[in-house]
Design a protein around this motif. Structure first.
Motif, PDB file in Angstrom:
ATOM      1  N   MET A  24       0.822  -1.215   0.000  1.00 12.58           N
ATOM      2  CA  MET A  24       0.000   0.000   0.000  1.00 12.58           C
ATOM      3  C   MET A  24       0.858   1.267   0.000  1.00 12.58           C
ATOM      4  SD  MET A  24      -2.980  -1.355   2.607  1.00 12.58           S
ATOM      5  CE  MET A  24      -3.652   0.264   2.949  1.00 12.58           C
ATOM      6  N   GLY A  72       3.453   1.452  -1.879  1.00 15.68           N
ATOM      7  CA  GLY A  72       4.027   1.528  -3.222  1.00 15.68           C
ATOM      8  C   GLY A  72       5.410   0.922  -3.340  1.00 15.68           C
ATOM      9  N   SER A 104      -5.388   0.009  -3.788  1.00 18.43           N
ATOM     10  CA  SER A 104      -4.820   1.089  -4.594  1.00 18.43           C
ATOM     11  C   SER A 104      -5.737   1.457  -5.752  1.00 18.43           C
ATOM     12  CB  SER A 104      -3.444   0.663  -5.125  1.00 18.43           C
ATOM     13  OG  SER A 104      -2.916   1.638  -5.994  1.00 18.43           O
ATOM     14  N   GLN A 140      -8.736   3.475  -4.574  1.00 19.03           N
ATOM     15  CA  GLN A 140      -8.377   4.868  -4.281  1.00 19.03           C
ATOM     16  C   GLN A 140      -8.202   5.675  -5.563  1.00 19.03           C
ATOM     17  OE1 GLN A 140      -4.908   4.361  -1.761  1.00 19.03           O
ATOM     18  NE2 GLN A 140      -6.149   4.549   0.115  1.00 19.03           N
ATOM     19  N   SER A 141      -7.554   5.070  -6.565  1.00 14.27           N
ATOM     20  CA  SER A 141      -7.326   5.798  -7.820  1.00 14.27           C
ATOM     21  C   SER A 141      -8.633   6.039  -8.571  1.00 14.27           C
ATOM     22  CB  SER A 141      -6.342   5.027  -8.708  1.00 14.27           C
ATOM     23  OG  SER A 141      -6.891   3.795  -9.140  1.00 14.27           O
TER      24      SER A 141
END
Length: 519
Positions: free
Chosen positions: A39, A41, A65, A68-69
């Motif tokens: 999370m 990255g 991820s 969220q994007s």
């Protein structure tokens, strides 16, 4: 230190609800370590034993991820690529992601292109630009070259699952070509059960300043969860012992029986049919859809016994370190088949090595099909006198220098079951080479009749369909009705005690077996 719970990881509520539906109370060790790093990255190189939850360890942070994007980016694109060595694993990864996205399926789409479907049939799926694409390196590369899949601008995450198998299954050249067609910057996950030279090579190709998770855990669960036995016996005794163990219900629950080649799997299936013991066969000659269907049926409890041929291990042993395991071996076998790796057989009570595994890794991966997550399991291995040196290698690898035997000797008292030998020989006489050949032909015929690819052809050519359907009957082996039941004079000759719970080889009572074995 208190165990971390999923709700403490900062996950989306939809993800948490899906995790709760799966019955997961807390993350496994690999999940606890990998999810927060993913999370953030970070690039990850993770080694964890089979059955430890590696698929969810990378799927959960990827889904988080993407969710969220999606809040800021509306454009649909392929943002995640998951590379796998076998088609069965591709199907399994897709199932796992779909389970985790149950409550956000409209937002996150996944496509598995690892199967044997025609390239043209997969184009419409890719035209929808799914968020996640799962496939083998060769299939993904074909789509990129045909411009049905473009990752240069959109890819954000690359996952290589079962990384230690990617090269050995013959994907080295395809993978190197594929990497040249990806963007310069993306997050990467390498997930593996072992760290070998191939994984090291992949690390240099794919990862940038990775966090390495080399969990300090044994390659298999400890003796409180996985009980391991071996029985020294020769060829005929193997069949006798298996018949006795199954017919007298000394092995209970779902069982995987491993053999080393396709012919062997059909021989064993026909042998068990003589005693009305139903089983199914899993091998590289079956189409991938059939294999996935068989695994799904086994997991749902349609069969208690599955006979799996572990041909990949055989090829690796013969290669003696050369990367030849991924090459076609002829006979219509699938070079991307590897039953002892990656496939999630669920709730397996017992793994029985009818044929001895030809390497330590092969044994570990076979035994890893049971005692998964927190469930108990048993691994029982038949060992011929010529294989004692291989047994010693496994003991040394798993023992960690300890003098205690990891594979406890299960000294089966053959005199107790000697009365069954003539029935065993009677059954084996029916399992001829011709019977095995006909069994394989029958399997092929059924595949042709049920093939979706041939459905249109048969509709246009009904005569061919009728000829195939009414072709001469195939008789793999004549089943003799008198072998179905155990006669009273055998079950009362000193064998009554064998049916007691203390003698059954099952995870919860594997410490017993007083009347059948001596330790």
């Amino acid at each position: 230190m208190a165990a971390v719970r999923f709700h403490e990881l900062g996950l989306d509520d939809r993800l948490l609800k899906a995790v709760a539906d799966l019955g997961w109370e807390k993350p496994t060790l690999i999940q606890e370590k990998a999810i927060p790093l993913g999370m953030e990255g970070k690039d990850l190189l993770a080694r964890a034993r089979t059955g430890s939850g590696k698929t969810a360890a990378y799927s959960i942070p990827i889904i988080q991820s993407l969710l969220q994007s999606k809040m800021t980016v509306s454009e649909q694109a392929v943002r995640v690529l998951i590379l796998i060595p076998t088609k069965e694993l591709g199907h399994q990864v897709q199932q796992m992601v779909r389970q985790l996205t149950t409550y956000c399926a409209r937002d996150i789409k996944i496509a598995d292109i690892s199967g044997q479907a025609d390239i043209s049939a997969q184009r419409p799926i890719l035209m929808e630009k799914p968020d996640i694409v799962v496939g083998t390196p060769s299939r993904v590369l074909i789509h990129i070259n045909q411009k049905t899949l473009c990752l240069r601008e959109s890819l954000q995450v690359l996952v290589i699952d079962e990384a230690d198998l990617i090269f050995s299954f013959g994907f080295e050249d395809d993978l190197k070509s594929l990497l040249c067609k990806l963007p310069n910057i993306y997050q990467s996950y390498l997930m593996s059960a072992t760290f070998n030279e191939d994984v090291q090579a992949l690390k240099e190709l794919v990862l940038h300043n990775p966090v390495t998770l080399k969990l300090e855990e044994s390659q298999l669960p400890d003796s409180s969860q996985l009980t391991q036995y071996h029985i020294q016996c020769e060829e005929e005794d193997k069949f006798l012992l298996l018949y006795t163990l199954l017919k007298l219900s000394l092995i209970r629950g779902k069982t995987i029986i491993f053999v080393n080649n396709v012919e062997r799997s059909y021989r064993l299936k026909l042998f068990l049919e003589q005693f009305s013991i139903p089983s199914c066969v899993l091998n590289s000659e079956l189409p991938v859809q059939s294999r996935c269907h068989i695994i799904a049926q086994f997991n749902r409890g349609f069969y208690d016994y599955i006979i799996a041929s572990d041909e990949q291990a055989l090829s690796e042993a013969k290669a003696k370190g050369k990367k030849q395991a991924g090459k076609k071996k002829g006979g219509g076998q699938d070079s991307e088949y590897g039953v002892s790796r990656g496939i999630d057989f669920q709730n397996v009570s017992t793994v029985l090595n009818f044929d001895f595994p030809l390497s330590v890794d092969s044994y570990i991966h076979r035994a890893g099909r049971t005692a998964r997550a927190n469930n108990p399991g048993v691994a029982l291995t038949f060992v011929a006198h010529t294989e004692l040196s291989l047994l010693k290698d496994i003991e040394e690898a798993l023992g960690g220098g300890s003098e205690e035997c990891v594979l406890r000797p299960y000294r089966f008292r053959m005199e107790e079951v000697e009365g069954f030998r003539y029935r065993c020989r009677d059954a084996m006489r029916s399992v001829t080479k011709q019977a095995i050949k006909e069994a394989r032909l029958k399997e092929i015929k059924e595949e042709l009749l049920n093939s979706e690819k041939l459905k249109t052809y048969f509709e246009d050519n009904p005569r061919d369909f009728n000829l195939l359907r009414h072709d001469r009957p195939l008789h793999p082996a004549i089943v003799k009705p008198h072998l179905k039941n155990v006669p009273d004079y055998l079950s009362t000759c000193g064998l009554n005690d064998l049916l007691g719970n203390e003698s059954r080889i099952s995870p919860d009572v594997a410490q017993g077996a007083a009347s059948l074995a001596k330790y």
